[in-house]
Design an enzyme around this catalytic site. Structure first.
Site, PDB file in Angstrom:
ATOM      1  NE  ARG A   1      -8.815  16.261  -6.692  1.00 56.06           N
ATOM      2  CZ  ARG A   1      -7.824  16.628  -7.486  1.00 56.06           C
ATOM      3  NH1 ARG A   1      -8.035  16.724  -8.784  1.00 56.06           N
ATOM      4  NH2 ARG A   1      -6.632  16.905  -6.999  1.00 56.06           N
TER       5      ARG A   1
ATOM      6  CG  ASP B   1      -2.289   0.530   0.887  1.00 57.47           C
ATOM      7  OD1 ASP B   1      -2.397   1.749   0.664  1.00 57.47           O
ATOM      8  OD2 ASP B   1      -3.243  -0.265   0.820  1.00 57.47           O
TER       9      ASP B   1
ATOM     10  CG  HIS C   1      -1.722   8.889   4.639  1.00 61.45           C
ATOM     11  ND1 HIS C   1      -1.897   9.766   3.592  1.00 61.45           N
ATOM     12  CD2 HIS C   1      -2.371   7.745   4.280  1.00 61.45           C
ATOM     13  CE1 HIS C   1      -2.611   9.183   2.645  1.00 61.45           C
ATOM     14  NE2 HIS C   1      -2.900   7.959   3.028  1.00 61.45           N
TER      15      HIS C   1
ATOM     16  CG  HIS D   1     -11.795  20.022  -6.724  1.00 60.46           C
ATOM     17  ND1 HIS D   1     -11.228  19.342  -5.679  1.00 60.46           N
ATOM     18  CD2 HIS D   1     -10.765  20.578  -7.409  1.00 60.46           C
ATOM     19  CE1 HIS D   1      -9.905  19.490  -5.724  1.00 60.46           C
ATOM     20  NE2 HIS D   1      -9.613  20.235  -6.770  1.00 60.46           N
TER      21      HIS D   1
ATOM     22  CB  SER E   1      -6.678   2.117  -0.190  1.00 60.88           C
ATOM     23  OG  SER E   1      -5.372   2.530   0.134  1.00 60.88           O
TER      24      SER E   1
END
Length: 557
Positions: A285, A27, A433, A139, A80
């Site tokens: 988005r 990932d 992250h 967006h 993901s």
């Protein structure tokens, strides 16, 4: 297991059945230029390095963002959820804007649980719509907002307030005036038909509400103050006047318009969000909605003083973060995905073991299987979840549960019970992250150790491995300017990147069970994650369904 003819897969003409196959998803593991901010490059990763440098015919790059995973544009980072959807489904399903278009065109958006939830406020309270007013299509889109307003009014919304954010980034600067005039004309028509509909507040997208990656919570606070508290430094009687006037301010443009509220004759804000109201954020988005969604949804919130936290019915246009399940309610559900590779393989007798730790367990099972819970055939499948560390940030324990996942996969392979052993190793993404570069290097090293453990088991059973990723993250941990150099903030400090990236991801195949002559094809123009399912089916000895994205491999005599 009896197999109906609809599910029966043809035998592959050149590849045998019966090999144990490990499918490894790293990932947040993209491919980028080697530099000090590429944590994958800077980590000791001998297992993954050996694939890249050892066999050019069995290592390549594939797309994991944008249209390759069903998102509208090449500016859309993968994530993901859509990544595992594509990996498991073998086809590209509409995500994001396309999904919203379909739901609005069919009217299904108004029949879903999310809309029913917010509509419970229509009789006695206000519906607030918050988002980017633009037809840029990156967006949000004005036509989607118009359909949402129209459909809500037709279904009982008596009081509607729109909180607009002007664009000037995905569309020409100055175009905001035209968009506001178009929206205002729609709202006038509604008012003539007895619906109290007005623009209530506004501001420029880069200065009000739409920050991302926790870069500057003050941006979100300015939006909160205008939308919820009805407070802003600028007050106007109508939005067209507001935008035209504020654009004349020094340094102002559509992107950086200061916040404003619309007030009535007595100077009172016409549309603050209060207890009992419904709120819909209409951007499709995710990246610039997540922070605002946290402020709207999280009771326990410390990023700024909200002053008051109204009890509202809140839904996003979509769910913006599948890992955080944020927002918990949304108008457009994920795509309806059928006939996934997992379902086909179970119908054809392939036994499967799937494993990850909590933060990605749903991805290697639920999302892989087409947003479907549970087993296809519990006699042939086993799913194991390893509890993730809780109560700490992932950079505190960057190794996470990588080695435990590796051990579970190794044991499953050596047991001889499973034809496919599928894992997600979350470290690169979850630690990436946090923006902690040193910890992310440790995370990547741990992920590689888990990969090595699985490779060793595959070696023992003379099996095959497939290693890939769902999107990028750990390979580039710094924001960059247009020339590609690391970006600095106003104080000259490095701007750390905590988000996913637009980079391609690696895929490699190997192991003693891989038939001679198997190599990656060179004739596919833009292969992506959706091509992986057919590839894995081939390695199991089957031909993929004809409507699947083509396999990545060929067999050369």
């Amino acid at each position: 297991m009896a197999t109906s003819s609809a599910w029966k897969l043809d035998d592959h003409p050149k590849l045998p059945k019966g090999k144990t196959i490990a499918v490894i998803v790293l990932d947040g593991w993209g491919e980028s230029a080697p530099d000090q901010y590429n944590c994958i490059h800077n980590a000791p990763t001998p297992a993954m390095d050996s694939l890249k440098h050892g066999a050019p015919d069995t290592w390549t790059l594939i797309k994991a963002h944008g249209t390759a995973v069903g998102l509208p544009s090449e500016d859309d980072m993968g994530n993901s959820e859509v990544g595992h959807n594509a990996l498991g489904a073998g086809r590209i399903f509409a995500q994001g804007a396309k999904l919203c278009d379909q739901a609005l065109a069919s009217g299904k958006i108004f029949e879903g649980e999310g809309f029913k939830y917010v509509s419970e406020s229509f009789e006695t309270n206000t519906l607030h719509l918050v988002g980017l007013l633009s037809d840029g299509g990156v967006h949000s889109r004005l036509d989607q907002l118009q359909l949402l307003i129209k459909g809500s009014a037709e279904r009982g919304a008596k009081r509607i307030r729109v909180h607009i954010l002007t664009d000037g980034r995905d569309v020409l600067d100055g175009s905001s005036v035209g968009f506001v005039e178009t929206l205002e004309a729609d709202l006038v028509a509604l008012r003539e038909n007895g619906v109290d509909a007005q623009i209530a507040s506004g501001g420029g997208r880069m200065y009000v509400t739409l920050d991302r990656y926790e870069n500057d919570w003050e941006v979100v606070k300015r939006g909160w103050d205008a939308q919820v508290l009805g407070e802003a430094p600028h007050k106007f009687k109508n939005a067209v006047e507001a935008v035209k006037t504020l654009r004349k301010e020094p340094g102002a443009n559509d992107q950086y318009l200061p916040p404003f509220v619309i007030v009535d004759e007595s100077g009172k804000a016409v549309g603050p969000i209060v207890d009992g109201d419904a709120v819909v954020t209409f951007n499709f988005r995710a990246d610039r909605m997540v922070m605002h969604a946290k402020a709207l949804e999280y009771e326990d919130f410390d990023k700024f003083d909200r002053v008051r936290y109204p009890k509202i019915r809140y839904a996003g246009m979509l769910q913006y973060d599948g890992e955080l399940k944020l927002p918990s309610r949304y108008l457009v559900s994920p795509p309806e995905i059928d006939r996934t590779s997992g379902e086909y393989l179970t119908h054809n007798g392939v036994s499967t073991f799937a494993c990850s730790e909590t933060v990605k367990f749903g991805h290697v099972t639920f999302f892989w299987n087409g947003n479907r819970s549970g087993y296809f055939n519990e006699k042939l499948e086993e799913y194991v979840e390893i509890p993730s560390d809780s109560g700490i940030s992932f950079n505190v324990q960057p190794k996470m549960k990588a080695l435990e996942i590796g051990e579970k996969a190794r044991d499953a392979i050596l047991s001889g019970k499973f034809d496919q052993v599928r894992v997600n190793i979350p470290n690169g993404d979850m630690v990436g992250h946090t923006g902690d570069i040193e910890a992310t290097v440790v995370a990547c090293e741990a992920a590689d150790l888990a990969v090595k453990m699985i490779f060793d088991a595959i070696e023992q059973v003379k099996g095959i491995y497939v290693v890939t990723a769902d999107h990028g993250n750990a390979e580039d941990m710094v924001k960059r300017d247009k020339s590609g150099k690391p970006a600095l903030d106003k104080e000259g400090k490095l701007q750390i990147l905590t988000s996913h990236t637009l980079k391609p991801v690696p895929i490699a195949i190997g192991g003693p069970g891989l038939a001679q002559g198997v190599r990656f094809r060179k004739d596919l123009e833009t292969p992506g994650l959706a091509n992986v399912a057919a590839t894995v089916m081939n390695l199991h000895g089957f031909v993929a369904p004809s409507d699947y994205e083509p396999t990545l491999i060929e067999v050369v005599e």
